[in-house]
Scaffold this motif. Structure first.
Motif, PDB file in Angstrom:
ATOM      1  N   LEU A 189      -0.788  15.104  22.858  1.00 28.30           N
ATOM      2  CA  LEU A 189      -0.816  15.136  21.344  1.00 28.30           C
ATOM      3  C   LEU A 189      -1.644  16.685  20.927  1.00 28.30           C
ATOM      4  O   LEU A 189      -2.037  17.362  21.838  1.00 28.30           O
ATOM      5  CB  LEU A 189      -1.653  13.989  20.867  1.00 28.30           C
ATOM      6  N   SER A 190      -0.916  16.976  19.702  1.00 28.50           N
ATOM      7  CA  SER A 190      -1.315  18.187  19.113  1.00 28.50           C
ATOM      8  C   SER A 190      -2.611  17.541  18.061  1.00 28.50           C
ATOM      9  O   SER A 190      -1.962  16.791  17.031  1.00 28.50           O
ATOM     10  CB  SER A 190      -0.338  18.894  18.169  1.00 28.50           C
ATOM     11  N   TYR A 191      -3.643  17.810  17.852  1.00 24.32           N
ATOM     12  CA  TYR A 191      -4.517  17.531  16.907  1.00 24.32           C
ATOM     13  C   TYR A 191      -5.040  18.380  15.813  1.00 24.32           C
ATOM     14  O   TYR A 191      -5.080  19.580  16.140  1.00 24.32           O
ATOM     15  CB  TYR A 191      -5.616  16.694  17.655  1.00 24.32           C
ATOM     16  N   SER A 192      -5.097  17.884  14.489  1.00 21.13           N
ATOM     17  CA  SER A 192      -5.645  18.632  13.584  1.00 21.13           C
ATOM     18  C   SER A 192      -7.079  18.068  13.249  1.00 21.13           C
ATOM     19  O   SER A 192      -7.293  17.112  12.546  1.00 21.13           O
ATOM     20  CB  SER A 192      -4.684  18.649  12.183  1.00 21.13           C
ATOM     21  N   ARG A 193      -7.915  19.259  13.343  1.00 23.03           N
ATOM     22  CA  ARG A 193      -9.319  19.019  12.919  1.00 23.03           C
ATOM     23  C   ARG A 193      -9.509  18.540  11.655  1.00 23.03           C
ATOM     24  O   ARG A 193     -10.000  17.611  10.962  1.00 23.03           O
ATOM     25  CB  ARG A 193     -10.207  20.129  13.219  1.00 23.03           C
ATOM     26  N   THR A 242      -6.332  13.680  12.042  1.00 20.31           N
ATOM     27  CA  THR A 242      -5.113  13.020  12.476  1.00 20.31           C
ATOM     28  C   THR A 242      -4.406  13.994  13.658  1.00 20.31           C
ATOM     29  O   THR A 242      -4.512  15.226  13.410  1.00 20.31           O
ATOM     30  CB  THR A 242      -4.307  12.329  11.451  1.00 20.31           C
ATOM     31  N   PRO A 243      -3.527  13.324  14.405  1.00 16.44           N
ATOM     32  CA  PRO A 243      -2.534  14.085  15.526  1.00 16.44           C
ATOM     33  C   PRO A 243      -1.647  14.466  14.424  1.00 16.44           C
ATOM     34  O   PRO A 243      -0.976  14.001  13.430  1.00 16.44           O
ATOM     35  CB  PRO A 243      -2.218  13.240  16.374  1.00 16.44           C
ATOM     36  N   ASP A 302     -12.896   9.714  19.567  1.00 14.63           N
ATOM     37  CA  ASP A 302     -12.374  10.483  20.789  1.00 14.63           C
ATOM     38  C   ASP A 302     -13.744  11.622  21.220  1.00 14.63           C
ATOM     39  O   ASP A 302     -13.704  12.729  20.513  1.00 14.63           O
ATOM     40  CB  ASP A 302     -11.300  11.180  20.637  1.00 14.63           C
ATOM     41  N   LEU A 331     -13.061  15.568  21.942  1.00 15.92           N
ATOM     42  CA  LEU A 331     -12.829  16.658  20.858  1.00 15.92           C
ATOM     43  C   LEU A 331     -14.088  17.833  21.156  1.00 15.92           C
ATOM     44  O   LEU A 331     -15.125  17.519  21.409  1.00 15.92           O
ATOM     45  CB  LEU A 331     -12.900  16.073  19.564  1.00 15.92           C
ATOM     46  N   LYS A 373     -15.751  13.714  14.170  1.00 14.47           N
ATOM     47  CA  LYS A 373     -14.959  12.703  14.985  1.00 14.47           C
ATOM     48  C   LYS A 373     -14.700  11.580  14.199  1.00 14.47           C
ATOM     49  O   LYS A 373     -15.589  10.883  13.899  1.00 14.47           O
ATOM     50  CB  LYS A 373     -15.675  12.587  16.138  1.00 14.47           C
ATOM     51  N   THR A 428      -8.097   9.475  17.808  1.00  8.28           N
ATOM     52  CA  THR A 428      -7.106  10.782  17.720  1.00  8.28           C
ATOM     53  C   THR A 428      -5.716  10.601  17.900  1.00  8.28           C
ATOM     54  O   THR A 428      -4.759  11.250  17.709  1.00  8.28           O
ATOM     55  CB  THR A 428      -7.653  11.923  18.957  1.00  8.28           C
ATOM     56  N   ASN A 429      -5.324   8.981  18.470  1.00  8.32           N
ATOM     57  CA  ASN A 429      -4.016   8.810  18.470  1.00  8.32           C
ATOM     58  C   ASN A 429      -3.604   7.732  17.153  1.00  8.32           C
ATOM     59  O   ASN A 429      -2.686   7.051  16.892  1.00  8.32           O
ATOM     60  CB  ASN A 429      -4.012   7.615  19.615  1.00  8.32           C
TER      61      ASN A 429
END
Length: 283
Positions: A64-68, A72-73, A97, A100, A106, A142-143
């Motif tokens: 996945l690509s995550y946005s802090r 959310t992803p 998660d 990170l 988180k 994170t998913n």
């Protein structure tokens, strides 16, 4: 010294070499990770901690690509085949998660409490029932995205069930799911964020499925007749439960998100598949 004695050391050396080769030879692995980004990395996500809104997370069960900043992803990519489906129970162990980067907020299991939105899986729990560990991995926050309950439990559930029905019928499916925008309507009405502003509620939720018959050399088997399903839906509690009503093109999703989907394919083939709207069955 007899000829037999002279040959004895030679055979010993051959035996030792053959043992060594057997020891280091590649083995057929039961691990199915590595296929999740077969179709490409849609946003060019990286593991650079400074790339905090396009941070790449890869685990054996999905990528996945995550946005802090959104909490959310941006997108999640995974592969579904019979090998991933088993008898492991749903774990329901929603949790932060911890992989990170240090210092990042988180999202925790209680971040969605009383928000009017479900903790909506990207990679579904039921797509990862091979082992308890595989299923548990889908409950990392994170998913998750804030997903309108009817969207999650009806429209999305129907599409997820259809995906596994395809697998049960002898297909394998590559899936990329994502969300974008701000402002969804859950059971409490419209909201742009939850968790004291730390988690963005997406306005739209999309998914792309590429479907192949079971086989090997998957990338090489994709052709202009390969079925690709693309849908783009409102994150709304009054959504139609028929996911087929929201079919679109991959091109349209790319325009909306700025991503480059199916980028591993040859350019001409990519363009052919991405401009088509699926007209196949929905159940």
């Amino acid at each position: 010294m007899s000829r037999r004695n002279l040959l004895y050391p030679f055979f010993i050396v051959l035996f030792l070499l053959s043992c060594k080769e057997t020891e280091v030879a590649p083995q057929q692995s039961s691990s199915l990770d590595g296929k999740h980004l077969l179709l490409g990395n849609p946003s060019g996500a990286t593991t650079d901690v400074n790339n905090f809104n396009n941070y790449l997370v890869e685990i054996p069960q999905y990528a996945l690509s995550y946005s802090r900043d959104r909490g959310t992803p941006n997108w999640v990519s995974w592969y579904v085949s019979k090998d991933w489906l088993g008898t492991a129970d749903r774990q329901d162990d929603f949790r932060a998660d911890q992989s990170l980067p240090e210092g990042w907020y988180k999202v925790v299991a209680s971040s969605y409490t009383s928000s009017g939105f479900d903790r909506g899986h990207n990679t579904p729990s039921a797509d990862r029932t091979r082992t308890v560990e595989d299923n548990s991995a889908t409950f990392l926050m994170t998913n998750m995205i804030p997903q309108a309950p009817n969207h999650n439990r009806q429209t999305w559930a129907n599409l997820e069930d259809y995906t596994r029905d395809l697998v049960d019928s002898g297909m394998e499916v590559y899936v990329i799911m994502g969300s974008y925008g701000s402002g969804g309507t859950g059971s409490n009405g419209l909201a742009h964020t939850i968790d004291q502003g730390r988690v963005t509620v997406p306005n739209r939720i999309w998914k792309v499925l590429l479907i192949l018959p079971e086989g090997i050399n998957d990338l090489g088997r994709i052709n202009s007749s390969t079925r690709v399903i693309a849908i783009d839906t409102p994150n709304n509690n009054s959504i139609n439960s028929d996911w087929g009503a929201y079919r679109t093109t991959v091109d349209a999703i790319e325009i909306a998100t700025g991503y480059d989907l199916l980028s591993s394919l040859a350019k001409e083939l990519q363009e052919t598949l991405e401009r088509q709207t699926d007209r196949g069955p929905t159940r």
